[in-house]
Design an enzyme around this catalytic site. Structure first.
Site, mmCIF file in Angstrom:
data_model
loop_
_atom_site.group_PDB
_atom_site.id
_atom_site.type_symbol
_atom_site.label_atom_id
_atom_site.label_comp_id
_atom_site.label_asym_id
_atom_site.label_seq_id
_atom_site.Cartn_x
_atom_site.Cartn_y
_atom_site.Cartn_z
ATOM 1 N N GLY A 10 11.995 65.189 -11.784
ATOM 2 C CA GLY A 10 13.189 65.808 -12.381
ATOM 3 C C GLY A 10 12.853 66.572 -13.649
ATOM 4 O O GLY A 10 13.599 66.524 -14.631
ATOM 5 N N TYR A 152 27.555 55.406 -8.194
ATOM 6 C CA TYR A 152 26.534 55.823 -9.187
ATOM 7 C C TYR A 152 26.075 54.594 -9.968
ATOM 8 O O TYR A 152 24.877 54.370 -10.148
ATOM 9 C CB TYR A 152 27.096 56.900 -10.132
ATOM 10 C CG TYR A 152 26.090 57.292 -11.198
ATOM 11 C CD1 TYR A 152 24.885 57.901 -10.861
ATOM 12 C CD2 TYR A 152 26.331 57.027 -12.549
ATOM 13 C CE1 TYR A 152 23.941 58.236 -11.845
ATOM 14 C CE2 TYR A 152 25.395 57.357 -13.531
ATOM 15 C CZ TYR A 152 24.200 57.961 -13.164
ATOM 16 O OH TYR A 152 23.267 58.279 -14.136
ATOM 17 N N LYS A 156 22.358 52.778 -10.311
ATOM 18 C CA LYS A 156 21.654 52.529 -11.569
ATOM 19 C C LYS A 156 21.481 51.019 -11.831
ATOM 20 O O LYS A 156 20.519 50.620 -12.487
ATOM 21 C CB LYS A 156 22.374 53.235 -12.726
ATOM 22 C CG LYS A 156 22.225 54.758 -12.673
ATOM 23 C CD LYS A 156 20.756 55.183 -12.839
ATOM 24 C CE LYS A 156 20.574 56.685 -12.867
ATOM 25 N NZ LYS A 156 19.177 57.099 -13.055
ATOM 26 N N PRO A 182 20.464 55.618 -21.187
ATOM 27 C CA PRO A 182 21.313 56.404 -22.091
ATOM 28 C C PRO A 182 22.787 56.338 -21.719
ATOM 29 O O PRO A 182 23.151 56.101 -20.562
ATOM 30 C CB PRO A 182 20.798 57.835 -21.909
ATOM 31 C CG PRO A 182 19.544 57.742 -21.085
ATOM 32 C CD PRO A 182 19.673 56.476 -20.303
ATOM 33 N N GLU A 188 22.568 69.069 -17.295
ATOM 34 C CA GLU A 188 23.273 69.596 -16.112
ATOM 35 C C GLU A 188 23.935 68.468 -15.319
ATOM 36 O O GLU A 188 24.499 68.687 -14.248
ATOM 37 C CB GLU A 188 22.288 70.376 -15.230
ATOM 38 C CG GLU A 188 21.787 71.635 -15.901
ATOM 39 C CD GLU A 188 20.798 72.434 -15.071
ATOM 40 O OE1 GLU A 188 20.681 72.188 -13.849
ATOM 41 O OE2 GLU A 188 20.129 73.305 -15.636
#
Ligand code: NDP
Ligand code: 8X3
Length: 252
Positions: A10, A152, A156, A182, A188
């Site tokens: 990434g 999501y 995580k 974080p 983005e």
């Protein structure tokens, strides 16, 4: 001290891009990865003024492509000292009862399976050499769930579990494992989450000073600069305006 080789997934945007930019100037050789070849090429050209850079273009969801890309590296570049598992995104923000199944697949395939596929190719070299450092980009969403964050968050939370599992399994080999979690970072990320809707993405950071990708890159550098006997295991970082996933003080 010779330069350590870092593979960053990434690296075409946001946190990964900022990390590549910073590490290039601090005694690391880089393998930058992502799907957007044009961005990787541009980045490689820019960073080559500072250090040696290789680029690998692959989709982390494609296990064969991951394997092929990493094995395409010359022997000296296969000795990866640091793996930064950063590629990932949220896709959608919907209640579970109306969630988009394609978004669910994307998050689980990229954030969880992609991280595993890349790790599986890199870790055996580390165990063989009995050294290495893995930095997994988790999230506050991997520590606490928020409304509509369901899948999501699940992805995580899985990253958090994998970080802990890696730390245990790799302990006999002296390999360091760090997770950085974080809160709100303006990249983005929200643009991807809201499928290119810039107005909606902007509301996420409205009336606060969010973290920047550079802030996270500096934490990654600090983590990598610790002495051999020190590992920062688990770091959570918020903008000052944020107290939890759901408590954010907006100036309006
Ligand atoms: P960006 O959208 O700016 O960057 C995401 C990166 O992931 C891009 O370089 C993208 O490259 C790469 N990526 C996405 N999907 C794939 C794929 N299928 N295969 C290969 N690479 C892929 O977001 P961030 O920089 O913010 O996100 C980086 C990490 O930080 C993610 O894991 C995210 O979950 C985490 N994070 C972000 C937070 C935030 O608020 N921004 C907060 C907490 C964690 P390309 O499209 O070229 O493939
Ligand atoms: C990104 C932070 O709170 O938008 O992982 O999920 S959040």
């Amino acid at each position: 001290m010779s330069k350590r080789i870092v593979l960053i997934t990434g690296a075409t945007s946001g946190i990964g891009l900022a990390t590549a930019n910073l590490l290039a100037k601090h005694n690391f050789k880089l393998i930058i990865c992502g799907r957007r070849k044009d961005r990787l090429e541009k980045q490689k050209a820019l960073l080559s003024d500072f250090t040696e850079v290789k680029m690998l273009t692959f989709d982390v969801r494609d296990q064969e492509a991951v394997k092929k890309a990493i094995h395409s590296l010359l022997d000296e570049w296969q000795k990866i000292d640091v793996l930064i598992n950063n590629a990932g995104n949220a896709h959608g923000l919907d209640p579970i009862q109306t969630g988009n199944v394609h978004d669910w697949d994307a998050m689980i395939d990229i954030n969880v399976k992609g991280l595993l596929y890349v790790s599986r190719e890199v870790i055996p070299g580390m165990t063989e050499r009995k050294s290495g450092h893995i930095v997994n980009m988790g999230s506050i969403a991997g520590k606490e769930v928020y409304p509509n964050g369901n899948v999501y968050s699940a992805s995580k939370f899985a990253v958090d579990a994998l970080t802990k599992g890696m730390r245990m399994d790799l302990n006999p080999f002296g390999i360091k494992v760090t997770s950085i979690n974080p809160g709100l970072v303006e990249t983005e990320f929200s643009l991807v989450r809201f499928k290119g809707d810039q107005d909606r993405a902007a509301t996420v950071y409205k009336d606060i000073k969010p973290l920047t990708a550079q802030n996270i890159a500096e934490i990654v550098l600090f983590v990598l600069q610790q002495p051999d006997h020190v590992v920062l295991a688990d770091i959570t970082v918020f903008p000052t305006a944020q107290a939890s996933s759901t408590i954010v003080k907006r100036e309006s």
